[in-house]
Design an enzyme around this catalytic site. Structure first.
Site, PDB file in Angstrom:
ATOM      1  N   LYS A 266       0.889  -1.164   0.000  1.00 46.84           N
ATOM      2  CA  LYS A 266       0.000   0.000   0.000  1.00 46.84           C
ATOM      3  C   LYS A 266       0.922   1.208   0.000  1.00 46.84           C
ATOM      4  O   LYS A 266       1.548   1.519   1.020  1.00 46.84           O
ATOM      5  CB  LYS A 266      -0.889  -0.022   1.243  1.00 46.84           C
ATOM      6  CG  LYS A 266      -1.740   1.227   1.434  1.00 46.84           C
ATOM      7  CD  LYS A 266      -2.712   1.071   2.610  1.00 46.84           C
ATOM      8  CE  LYS A 266      -3.524   2.336   2.840  1.00 46.84           C
ATOM      9  NZ  LYS A 266      -4.484   2.204   3.959  1.00 46.84           N
ATOM     10  N   GLU A 270      -3.490   6.996   1.645  1.00 46.89           N
ATOM     11  CA  GLU A 270      -3.883   7.321   3.018  1.00 46.89           C
ATOM     12  C   GLU A 270      -2.668   7.554   3.921  1.00 46.89           C
ATOM     13  O   GLU A 270      -2.590   7.021   5.026  1.00 46.89           O
ATOM     14  CB  GLU A 270      -4.775   6.222   3.598  1.00 46.89           C
ATOM     15  CG  GLU A 270      -6.071   6.075   2.822  1.00 46.89           C
ATOM     16  CD  GLU A 270      -7.081   5.123   3.462  1.00 46.89           C
ATOM     17  OE1 GLU A 270      -6.658   4.143   4.081  1.00 46.89           O
ATOM     18  OE2 GLU A 270      -8.287   5.382   3.309  1.00 46.89           O
ATOM     19  N   ASP A 344     -14.735   2.338  -1.814  1.00 45.84           N
ATOM     20  CA  ASP A 344     -14.130   1.647  -0.678  1.00 45.84           C
ATOM     21  C   ASP A 344     -15.052   0.634  -0.010  1.00 45.84           C
ATOM     22  O   ASP A 344     -15.570   0.903   1.071  1.00 45.84           O
ATOM     23  CB  ASP A 344     -13.681   2.693   0.361  1.00 45.84           C
ATOM     24  CG  ASP A 344     -12.767   2.102   1.404  1.00 45.84           C
ATOM     25  OD1 ASP A 344     -12.496   0.909   1.332  1.00 45.84           O
ATOM     26  OD2 ASP A 344     -12.329   2.858   2.294  1.00 45.84           O
ATOM     27  N   GLU A 366      -9.831  -7.400  -5.074  1.00 47.28           N
ATOM     28  CA  GLU A 366      -9.714  -7.459  -3.610  1.00 47.28           C
ATOM     29  C   GLU A 366     -11.105  -7.304  -3.027  1.00 47.28           C
ATOM     30  O   GLU A 366     -11.771  -6.296  -3.274  1.00 47.28           O
ATOM     31  CB  GLU A 366      -8.794  -6.333  -3.107  1.00 47.28           C
ATOM     32  CG  GLU A 366      -8.708  -6.245  -1.581  1.00 47.28           C
ATOM     33  CD  GLU A 366      -7.771  -5.131  -1.071  1.00 47.28           C
ATOM     34  OE1 GLU A 366      -6.804  -4.764  -1.769  1.00 47.28           O
ATOM     35  OE2 GLU A 366      -8.022  -4.636   0.043  1.00 47.28           O
ATOM     36  N   GLU A 372     -16.375  -4.547   7.618  1.00 46.59           N
ATOM     37  CA  GLU A 372     -16.151  -3.170   8.060  1.00 46.59           C
ATOM     38  C   GLU A 372     -17.353  -2.283   7.767  1.00 46.59           C
ATOM     39  O   GLU A 372     -17.733  -1.454   8.583  1.00 46.59           O
ATOM     40  CB  GLU A 372     -14.899  -2.596   7.366  1.00 46.59           C
ATOM     41  CG  GLU A 372     -14.691  -1.124   7.674  1.00 46.59           C
ATOM     42  CD  GLU A 372     -13.458  -0.524   7.004  1.00 46.59           C
ATOM     43  OE1 GLU A 372     -12.736  -1.252   6.301  1.00 46.59           O
ATOM     44  OE2 GLU A 372     -13.227   0.676   7.211  1.00 46.59           O
ATOM     45  N   HIS A 500     -21.314   5.587   1.794  1.00 40.67           N
ATOM     46  CA  HIS A 500     -20.459   6.341   2.717  1.00 40.67           C
ATOM     47  C   HIS A 500     -21.241   7.223   3.687  1.00 40.67           C
ATOM     48  O   HIS A 500     -20.849   8.360   3.963  1.00 40.67           O
ATOM     49  CB  HIS A 500     -19.476   7.209   1.920  1.00 40.67           C
ATOM     50  CG  HIS A 500     -18.091   7.200   2.505  1.00 40.67           C
ATOM     51  ND1 HIS A 500     -17.820   7.622   3.773  1.00 40.67           N
ATOM     52  CD2 HIS A 500     -16.899   6.802   1.989  1.00 40.67           C
ATOM     53  CE1 HIS A 500     -16.516   7.494   4.014  1.00 40.67           C
ATOM     54  NE2 HIS A 500     -15.949   6.981   2.949  1.00 40.67           N
TER      55      HIS A 500
HETATM   56  C1  BDP Z   1     -10.401   1.427   4.444  1.00 41.46           C
HETATM   57  C2  BDP Z   1     -10.229   1.083   5.891  1.00 41.46           C
HETATM   58  C3  BDP Z   1      -8.814   1.306   6.353  1.00 41.46           C
HETATM   59  C4  BDP Z   1      -7.859   0.569   5.443  1.00 41.46           C
HETATM   60  C5  BDP Z   1      -8.099   0.983   4.001  1.00 41.46           C
HETATM   61  C6  BDP Z   1      -7.275   0.183   3.010  1.00 41.46           C
HETATM   62  O1  BDP Z   1     -11.106   1.873   6.664  1.00 41.46           O
HETATM   63  O2  BDP Z   1      -8.708   0.852   7.673  1.00 41.46           O
HETATM   64  O3  BDP Z   1      -6.540   0.807   5.793  1.00 41.46           O
HETATM   65  O4  BDP Z   1      -9.446   0.751   3.666  1.00 41.46           O
HETATM   66  O5  BDP Z   1      -7.840  -0.697   2.366  1.00 41.46           O
HETATM   67  O6  BDP Z   1     -11.667   0.986   4.036  1.00 41.46           O
HETATM   68  O7  BDP Z   1      -6.089   0.416   2.868  1.00 41.46           O
END
Ligand code: BDP
Length: 680
Positions: A266, A270, A344, A366, A372, A500
């Site tokens: 990753k 983020e 997401d 994925e 979640e 969302h």
């Molecule tokens: C989001 C999650 C976060 C993950 C991110 C990811 O809230 O915790 O780190 O995806 O997939 O949905 O990297």
């Protein structure tokens, strides 16, 4: 006998039946022991550990004639892929020992389900069928709802005990039984410590426990590891010292774990470090690692979950915009890992437009097994229908029938590697997954990774029979409930393409009003729902963000027109007036109310279904599911009331009187602070 006597006898029978059902923790998953008949297993070739495991599976669970003989045969056969197998009565053929193990599990499954054996040939759809654990080295799990990590715990130095090894073997057996052959052991938000010798040694112990079951280990890496672990001045992928660092590190890993699978990355997502921190691209970043790991046949799974740190354009368009220019530029041992939807893991999204569009790059889907955004482990939501919806979506990229599945499994494009990943829902809870029914999602992911043509219904049928009982009066209603559960969740959370609307910080309850000072706009619900007095929804047509242009015709036009856009995705692609007439003939506002209400009603009906099942299930699992369904009913009501009362402040329209009234006040709901920390 009169009717009341009959009823009484029936009740006595059933009550005593359930009274004798041994209480079960759920730890044995779908591999609960059965009354096995005796069988002789003849091993083939020079049998190794994996073939012996296959023999154990057969002798522990044999359902065929007593005193039968079954042969395991290693053969050369071009119609069998490395993990594939062929079954005949009394014989399992495969080209590898892992193929024999998969064949043994399938043989038993088919015996139990009363399915045809003779000549049954099965090859996996994807070569690499991988779980992604978002486990932190201190034992917590990001978005985990079933206790702490089965791999890591808070300790000064990583240690391994005999009970760790036993648990890992159980975990590996469960994976092998459904064809999962890889696992990433740590969070994508990766600690650099993961690559320190102490953690690599523990990884080696895990790899040893999993190896006989055909499960390879992979690790998530932190792109800045050379700096954070060894004090290098940079992590620039074009810097020779950085390249040498990765080559050495990879050689160190393979010396410990010769069949190590590779890295999951990753990067520049983020806040995670990545090549762009040094003015390099995703291609330069990924290819550097790919070259370093190539001599060992390792893979680099590079995630496309990226969105502009500065905000800016529609978040749903950003991964496509960033990755499409790189198509054809990645090494052949790089696979781009793409979440099912463009935003997401929401309860419903259209498929990511990267599927099928990247024609000269390996792309892997994925999915998120951990719930979640679908009720944590508190809610019964069976996800196979969501995944088959994505896999069977037609991208039209190579004409009609270019489904996401066929664009990623090597049928339409000549990828060197094919793969699929699922974010695991596994923790130290006795039953592994928290909710007894969450086990079905682990099971379904494996089965679909092996064969994406299986229906959610067939998979549910298998899972129920193995996990509970084969009695039709249990299997049929429970299967119907499972099959309806994802749509129910969409309805009570985010119907008609809404997305969302989750509360800040956790992603469990509703907070469509959420506003956090200083927060980036695309982390707030209002960015997505855009409710106003005129209407609601995100305009992604040419008058808005034009995300529709990322889809191939005829989808582009279908999504772009308010008339032809499917109701399920309407508010994903359009900002729609409250009084707009839907396909049902209702106004948008009424339809929204109907959907929210339907979602709640559905959960109420699941409660009734389950309460009728008491006599078929041991009381521990029965009560556990019953109590979780009660919570789900309360929380579905919370979602409905919060969203309808909040959106009503914009629509200024009455909730139609033929649906159930809200039972909570908006202002009260705004005060609810859900404590989720002890579930992590
Ligand atoms: C989001 C999650 C976060 C993950 C991110 C990811 O809230 O915790 O780190 O995806 O997939 O949905 O990297």
């Amino acid at each position: 006998m009169n009717r009341s006597k009959k009823v009484l006898l029936f009740l006595i029978f059933h009550l005593s039946f359930s009274f004798f059902l041994r209480s079960e923790s759920g730890h044995q998953l779908w591999l609960r022991p059965v009354d096995a008949h005796s069988v002789t297993v003849e091993l083939g070739g020079r049998p190794g550990a994996t073939q012996r495991l296959a023999a154990d599976v057969l002798s522990h669970s044999w359902q065929g004639d007593s005193k039968a003989t079954i042969k395991l045969r290693l053969i050369k056969d071009r119609s069998l892929k490395p993990d594939g197998f062929r079954l005949h009565t009394g014989e399992i053929q495969a080209t590898s020992e892992t193929g024999l193990l998969y064949g043994a599990y399938e043989y038993i499954r088919r015996q139990r389900m009363g399915k045809r054996l003779d000549g049954f040939l099965s090859n996996p759809a994807y070569q690499h069928r991988i779980l992604n654990h978002w486990d932190n080295l201190n034992g917590t799990i990001e978005r985990g709802y079933a206790g702490h990590s089965i791999f890591w715990r808070r300790e000064a130095q990583p240690t391994v005990t005999e009970s760790d090894r036993a648990l890992w073997r159980e975990y590996a057996a469960a994976n092998a039984s459904i064809g999962i052959n890889g696992t990433v052991l740590n969070n994508v938000n990766a600690s650099p410590e993961m690559l320190s010798l102490a953690y690599l040694q523990k990884t080696k112990a895990i790899a040893e426990a999993l190896r006989p079951f055909g499960v390879r280990v992979y690790l998530s890496i932190n792109y800045a590891s050379p700096m954070r672990l060894s004090g290098l001045k940079t992590a620039d992928p074009l810097d020779p010292k950085v390249q040498a660092w990765w080559r050495d590190k990879i050689a160190e890993i393979y010396a410990l774990i010769p069949d190590f699978g590779g890295f999951l990355v990753k990067a520049n997502s983020e806040g995670q470090p990545g090549p762009m921190d040094y003015g390099r691209t995703h291609v330069e970043g990924a290819n550097m690692l790919a070259d370093a790991i190539k001599p060992f046949n390792g893979l680099i799974m590079w995630r496309a979950f990226v969105y502009d740190p500065a905000g800016g354009s529609d978040r749903a368009t950003q991964a496509y915009d960033e990755f499409m220019p790189f198509d054809g530029k990645f090494r052949d041992n790089v696979i781009i890992q793409v979440k099912n939807g463009p935003v997401d893991f929401q309860p419903r999204e259209p498929f990511s437009p990267l599927f099928g569009a990247m024609k000269q790059t390996s792309v892997m889907p994925e999915f998120q097994i951990t719930q979640e955004y679908l009720g944590f482990s508190f809610q019964l939501v069976y996800l196979a229908p969501m995944w088959t919806e994505c896999l069977q979506s037609d991208t039209y990229q190579m004409g009609v029938g270019s489904t996401v599945a066929r664009c990623t499994d090597g049928q339409l494009y000549p990828q060197t590697h094919t793969a699929i990943a699922g974010v695991a829902n596994i923790g130290l809870d006795d039953n592994w997954c928290g909710h007894p029914f969450a086990q079905a999602n682990w099971y379904a992911f494996g089965r679909l990774a092996w064969d994406h043509a299986l229906s959610g219904e067939v998979i549910a049928e298998e899972w129920i029979q193995q996990t509970f009982t084969a009695e039709r009066s249990f299997v049929d209603p429970v299967k119907t409930m499972m099959m309806a559960s994802r749509e129910a969740a969409v309805n009570y959370m985010m119907p008609l393409g809404l997305h969302h609307l989750f509360a800040w910080g956790h992603h469990y309850g509703p907070e469509p009003w959420c506003n956090v000072a200083g927060a980036r706009a695309d982390w707030l619900p209002s960015y997505y729902h855009r409710a106003s007095e005129e209407g609601i929804g995100f305009d992604r047509t040419v008058t808005g963000s034009n995300a529709v242009k990322q889809y191939q015709e005829p989808l582009r036009s279908r999504f772009a027109s308010i008339e032809s856009c499917p109701d399920e995705l309407l508010l994903w692609f359009h900002h729609v007036p409250w009084q707009h007439r839907m396909q049902s003939g209702e106004t948008l506002w009424n339809e929204l109310c109907i959907r929210y209400d339907r979602g709640v009603q559905e959960v109420r009906s699941f409660q009734k279904v389950w309460d009728r099942m008491e006599s078929f299930v041991d009381s521990d699992r029965f009560k556990e599911v019953q109590s979780r369904l009660r919570r789900q009913a309360r929380d579905a009501q919370w979602w409905k009331d919060a969203c309808l009362l909040y959106f009503q402040t914009y629509s200024n329209l009455p909730i139609p009187t033929y649906i159930e009234r809200p039972v909570q006040d908006l202002e009260e709901m705004k005060q609810i602070k859900f404590d989720w920390t002890h579930h992590n």
